[in-house]
Design an enzyme around this catalytic site. Structure first.
Site, short mmCIF file in Angstrom:
data_model
loop_
_atom_site.label_atom_id
_atom_site.label_comp_id
_atom_site.label_asym_id
_atom_site.label_seq_id
_atom_site.Cartn_x
_atom_site.Cartn_y
_atom_site.Cartn_z
CE LYS A 58 -2.54 -2.77 -0.51
NZ LYS A 58 -2.45 -4.23 -0.47
N GLY A 122 9.48 -22.20 15.52
CA GLY A 122 8.75 -23.00 16.50
C GLY A 122 8.24 -24.30 15.90
N GLY A 188 -0.06 -14.24 -13.55
CA GLY A 188 -1.21 -14.24 -12.64
C GLY A 188 -1.83 -12.85 -12.53
CB VAL A 191 -5.07 -9.78 -4.94
CG1 VAL A 191 -5.38 -8.49 -4.25
CG2 VAL A 191 -6.28 -10.68 -4.91
CB ALA A 276 1.68 -12.73 -8.39
CB VAL A 277 0.61 -18.49 -9.89
CG1 VAL A 277 1.09 -17.93 -11.23
CG2 VAL A 277 1.75 -19.22 -9.17
N GLY A 278 -0.66 -17.21 -6.69
CA GLY A 278 -1.33 -17.67 -5.48
C GLY A 278 -0.32 -18.01 -4.39
CG ASP A 319 -2.64 -16.10 4.70
OD1 ASP A 319 -3.74 -15.57 4.97
OD2 ASP A 319 -1.81 -15.57 3.95
CG HIS A 451 -25.62 15.84 -1.36
ND1 HIS A 451 -25.41 15.10 -2.50
CD2 HIS A 451 -25.68 17.15 -1.75
CE1 HIS A 451 -25.37 15.92 -3.55
NE2 HIS A 451 -25.53 17.17 -3.12
P1 FAD Z 1 1.68 -14.37 7.90
O1 FAD Z 1 1.44 -12.92 7.81
O2 FAD Z 1 2.26 -15.08 6.73
O3 FAD Z 1 2.62 -14.57 9.17
C1 FAD Z 1 3.10 -15.80 9.57
C2 FAD Z 1 4.34 -15.57 10.41
O4 FAD Z 1 4.69 -16.80 11.00
C3 FAD Z 1 5.54 -15.12 9.61
O5 FAD Z 1 6.22 -14.10 10.29
C4 FAD Z 1 6.42 -16.37 9.55
O6 FAD Z 1 7.81 -16.07 9.47
C5 FAD Z 1 6.08 -16.99 10.87
N1 FAD Z 1 6.30 -18.43 10.94
C6 FAD Z 1 5.86 -19.39 10.07
N2 FAD Z 1 6.19 -20.61 10.54
C7 FAD Z 1 6.84 -20.40 11.71
C8 FAD Z 1 7.43 -21.28 12.65
N3 FAD Z 1 7.38 -22.60 12.50
N4 FAD Z 1 8.03 -20.72 13.73
C9 FAD Z 1 8.08 -19.37 13.90
N5 FAD Z 1 7.53 -18.52 13.04
C10 FAD Z 1 6.92 -19.03 11.96
N6 FAD Z 1 -4.26 -9.06 2.98
C11 FAD Z 1 -5.15 -8.09 3.25
O7 FAD Z 1 -6.09 -8.34 4.00
N7 FAD Z 1 -5.04 -6.85 2.72
C12 FAD Z 1 -4.03 -6.52 1.88
O8 FAD Z 1 -3.95 -5.39 1.41
C13 FAD Z 1 -3.07 -7.51 1.57
N8 FAD Z 1 -2.05 -7.23 0.75
C14 FAD Z 1 -1.11 -8.18 0.50
C15 FAD Z 1 -0.08 -7.87 -0.36
C16 FAD Z 1 0.88 -8.82 -0.66
C17 FAD Z 1 2.01 -8.47 -1.59
C18 FAD Z 1 0.81 -10.10 -0.05
C19 FAD Z 1 1.86 -11.14 -0.32
C20 FAD Z 1 -0.23 -10.43 0.79
C21 FAD Z 1 -1.20 -9.47 1.07
N9 FAD Z 1 -2.28 -9.75 1.90
C22 FAD Z 1 -3.22 -8.78 2.16
C23 FAD Z 1 -2.45 -11.06 2.53
C24 FAD Z 1 -1.93 -11.01 3.98
O9 FAD Z 1 -0.59 -10.60 3.98
C25 FAD Z 1 -2.09 -12.36 4.62
O10 FAD Z 1 -3.42 -12.80 4.52
C26 FAD Z 1 -1.70 -12.30 6.09
O11 FAD Z 1 -0.39 -11.83 6.24
C27 FAD Z 1 -1.85 -13.66 6.75
O12 FAD Z 1 -1.56 -13.52 8.09
P2 FAD Z 1 -1.03 -14.75 8.95
O13 FAD Z 1 -0.74 -14.19 10.30
O14 FAD Z 1 -1.91 -15.90 8.80
O15 FAD Z 1 0.36 -15.18 8.26
P1 NAD Z 2 -4.50 -14.90 -6.47
O1 NAD Z 2 -5.10 -16.19 -6.13
O2 NAD Z 2 -5.20 -13.65 -6.11
O3 NAD Z 2 -4.24 -14.83 -8.04
C1 NAD Z 2 -3.46 -15.74 -8.73
C2 NAD Z 2 -3.84 -15.69 -10.19
O4 NAD Z 2 -2.88 -16.45 -10.90
C3 NAD Z 2 -5.21 -16.31 -10.48
O5 NAD Z 2 -5.95 -15.43 -11.29
C4 NAD Z 2 -4.85 -17.61 -11.20
O6 NAD Z 2 -5.83 -17.99 -12.14
C5 NAD Z 2 -3.56 -17.24 -11.86
N1 NAD Z 2 -2.68 -18.36 -12.17
C6 NAD Z 2 -2.46 -19.47 -11.42
N2 NAD Z 2 -1.54 -20.26 -12.02
C7 NAD Z 2 -1.16 -19.61 -13.15
C8 NAD Z 2 -0.24 -19.90 -14.19
N3 NAD Z 2 0.49 -21.03 -14.17
N4 NAD Z 2 -0.11 -19.02 -15.21
C9 NAD Z 2 -0.87 -17.85 -15.24
N5 NAD Z 2 -1.76 -17.56 -14.29
C10 NAD Z 2 -1.89 -18.41 -13.25
O7 NAD Z 2 -3.03 -14.95 -5.86
P2 NAD Z 2 -1.93 -13.83 -5.65
O8 NAD Z 2 -2.18 -12.65 -6.50
O9 NAD Z 2 -0.63 -14.54 -5.72
O10 NAD Z 2 -2.20 -13.40 -4.16
C11 NAD Z 2 -2.23 -14.40 -3.13
C12 NAD Z 2 -3.19 -14.04 -2.08
O11 NAD Z 2 -2.67 -12.99 -1.26
C13 NAD Z 2 -4.51 -13.48 -2.60
O12 NAD Z 2 -5.40 -14.47 -3.00
C14 NAD Z 2 -5.02 -12.76 -1.40
O13 NAD Z 2 -5.61 -13.70 -0.57
C15 NAD Z 2 -3.75 -12.23 -0.78
N6 NAD Z 2 -3.58 -10.81 -1.15
C16 NAD Z 2 -4.56 -9.93 -0.79
C17 NAD Z 2 -4.45 -8.60 -1.14
C18 NAD Z 2 -5.53 -7.66 -0.76
O14 NAD Z 2 -6.32 -8.01 0.09
N7 NAD Z 2 -5.61 -6.49 -1.36
C19 NAD Z 2 -3.35 -8.16 -1.88
C20 NAD Z 2 -2.39 -9.09 -2.25
C21 NAD Z 2 -2.52 -10.42 -1.87
#
Ligand code: FAD
Ligand code: NAD
Length: 474
Positions: A58, A122, A188, A191, A276-278, A319, A451
């Site tokens: 962001k 952990g 991909g 998002v 960024a395929v998930g 997650d 408004h």
């Molecule tokens: P994580 O944030 O992944 O945290 C897990 C933590 O556990 C990490 O610090 C990891 O190092 C630690 N860990 C893992 N295993 C162990 C272990 N065995 N021992 C000790 N530590 C460990 N979501 C939104 O809602 N809004 C957004 O705008 C948004 N933007 C995003 C943008 C990007 C580029 C990405 C990649 C993701 C985005 N997301 C967004 C998704 C969001 O980041 C995740 O849904 C969220 O971080 C998940 O939270 P979590 O606590 O489950 O896991």
């Molecule tokens: P995503 O699931 O949003 O999108 C992945 C895309 O890749 C899909 O459209 C899928 O059809 C496509 N895809 C999969 N395999 C492919 C291939 N081999 N070739 C071409 N396309 C392919 O996953 P992401 O963008 O990696 O983000 C992961 C997750 O992180 C999101 O689903 C979301 O949960 C979280 N996230 C959230 C935010 C937000 O809330 N604003 C921002 C970033 C990430």
């Protein structure tokens, strides 16, 4: 200090750190173990979201939006600047400062709430013991009555386009590019692809997104997706649907791609490739073999509707478990689990978790899409309202998109609200509140909206469900 806790949380992302703070607020002796190493080589709390996800993305989206406005949108307001430039060190440095502020803030919150942090990996052992392996290989074991697993997720890697951190990058790499690439390939159109593709496109990179599916943003309402795609293409993003990457070869600081679509095989050369395929649940090294905690076919920790794993005192959130991979979903699960552990009435409703995509225009929704309702055979009616007829949006010169309200055909209960347009990341909160309170379209329609505000689009769309919008033909 005794090594016996009421609660140990493994993972300090938005799921884990929130669970730890709530548990401590409830008087439980709480520890939180996390292994994330920040850019400075030190422990960085906050997980993916604060370090390489929500917050830094962001920050870059906002900086790049300022630049894009300056170069593309302000002339329409009669404002122009010559020779607008981006200083990349400041652009990335500002993001790093914000990350540091927030990850450091979690440490302070832990201190204020008396959560004990541990730095290391952990591993859950049988009997709710947790073995912590430090970066230097040292080991210690702590134990608790309850363990909350919050290990998060990691990006999915394609076997034929492995991350090298330089030319083929993941989200962390795409948040740390220090020179605008001339050509950026993105695999991909999800998002991450759209948000980070937008950042670099706004700064002048030629961005090509390859999406395997034939539909654009298949998870979103298709009316919303259509508007968004048209706007993204106007901004210069090239989006190729039904395009499957088959080969990615790094050659002399470039990546040569081969992809296939309905017209056959094509080649494309880019300077950097963002894959960024998930994301997938991250559980490597988390569980000893005999804990009894189960993983599903997608590698996620199996939990019931109360986020309980079925093993006495072991819970999992965020997650790493089923449901949308969103920060706020994980945080709410964290609060709920802490409250269940403390014998209180925790609450989490996965049906009203809002989605927001922070592109321009923004995209936001909560509840069901028309497609989902059709498939489930639920009768529904819809109301829509365009931002083109909202005075505030026109005054802002951002009159793009619409709000769409879907209500049950017989009961009028709100089933889904879908938005694309200015400020919808904030507008969606109203829809979530209404849906959480089991409201109807009529409830939204009867509420006074200020408004001139963008929120009038929600009001008018709700009125339009019953064909009584005021500022458009019904
Ligand atoms: P994580 O944030 O992944 O945290 C897990 C933590 O556990 C990490 O610090 C990891 O190092 C630690 N860990 C893992 N295993 C162990 C272990 N065995 N021992 C000790 N530590 C460990 N979501 C939104 O809602 N809004 C957004 O705008 C948004 N933007 C995003 C943008 C990007 C580029 C990405 C990649 C993701 C985005 N997301 C967004 C998704 C969001 O980041 C995740 O849904 C969220 O971080 C998940 O939270 P979590 O606590 O489950 O896991
Ligand atoms: P995503 O699931 O949003 O999108 C992945 C895309 O890749 C899909 O459209 C899928 O059809 C496509 N895809 C999969 N395999 C492919 C291939 N081999 N070739 C071409 N396309 C392919 O996953 P992401 O963008 O990696 O983000 C992961 C997750 O992180 C999101 O689903 C979301 O949960 C979280 N996230 C959230 C935010 C937000 O809330 N604003 C921002 C970033 C990430």
């Amino acid at each position: 200090m005794s090594d016996k806790f009421d609660v140990i949380v493994i993972g300090a992302g938005p799921a884990g750190y929130v669970a730890a703070i709530r548990a401590a607020q409830l008087g439980l002796k709480t520890a939180c173990v996390d292994a994330f190493v920040g850019k400075d080589g030190k422990q960085a709390l906050g997980g993916t979201c604060l370090n390489v996800g929500c917050i830094p993305s962001k920050a870059l989206l906002d900086s790049s939006k300022q630049y894009f406005n300056l170069t593309h949108n302000l002339p329409a307001h009669g404002i122009s600047v010559e020779n607008a430039k981006v200083d990349m060190a400041t652009f990335i440095g500002r993001k790093d400062k914000i990350v540091k502020q927030f990850t450091g803030g979690i440490g302070q919150l832990f201190k204020a709430n008396k959560v004990t942090p541990f730095f290391g990996k952990g591993k859950l052992l049988k009997g709710n013991n947790v073995e912590i392996t430090g970066n230097d290989g040292s080991k210690q074991t702590i134990s608790a009555t309850n363990v909350i697993l919050a290990s998060g997720s990691v990006p999915i890697e394609l076997p034929f386009a492995k991350f090298d951190g330089k030319n083929i990058i993941d989200n962390a790499g795409a948040l740390d590019i220090n020179e605008v690439p001339k050509r950026l390939g993105v695999i991909g159109a999800g998002v991450i692809g759209l948000e980070l593709g937008s950042v670099w496109n706004r700064l002048g990179a030629q961005v090509t997104i390859l999406e395997a599916l034939p539909d654009f943003l298949a998870v979103a309402d298709q009316d919303v997706a259509k508007v968004a795609k048209k706007e993204f293409e106007k901004q210069g993003l090239t989006i190729k649907l039904g395009a499957k990457l088959t080969k990615a070869e790094v050659k002399k600081n470039e990546v040569a791609l081969t992809y296939e679509d309905k017209d056959g095989a094509h080649e494309l050369t880019v300077d950097k490739l963002l894959v960024a395929v998930g994301r997938r649940a991250y559980t490597e090294g988390l569980l000893a073999d005999d804990t009894g905690v189960k993983l599903d076919e997608r590698g996620r920790i199996v939990v019931d509707e109360h986020n309980h794993t079925g093993v006495d005192g072991v819970w999992a959130i965020g997650d790493a478990v089923r449901g949308p991979m969103l920060a706020h979903k994980g945080s709410e699960e964290g609060v709920a689990v802490a409250e269940w552990i403390a014998g209180k009435a925790g609450h989490i409703n996965l049906d009203t978790v809002p989605w927001v995509i922070y592109t321009e225009p923004e995209i936001a929704w909560a509840g069901k899409t028309e497609k989902e309702l059709k498939e489930a055979g639920v009768p529904y009616k819809i109301g829509t309202f365009p931002f083109a007829a909202i005075g505030r949006a026109v005054a802002m010169n951002e009159a793009i998109g619409q709000v769409k309200v879907i209500a049950h055909a017989e009961t009028d209960r709100l089933l889904g609200v879908h938005m694309v347009g200015p400020g919808v990341s904030e507008l969606i909160a109203e829809a979530v509140v209404a849906m959480e309170f089991k409201g109807s379209a009529e409830d939204l329609a009867r509420i006074v909206h200020a408004h001139p505000t963008l929120s009038e689009a929600v009001h008018e769309a709700a009125l339009s469900v019953d064909k009584r919008a005021i500022h458009k033909g019904n």
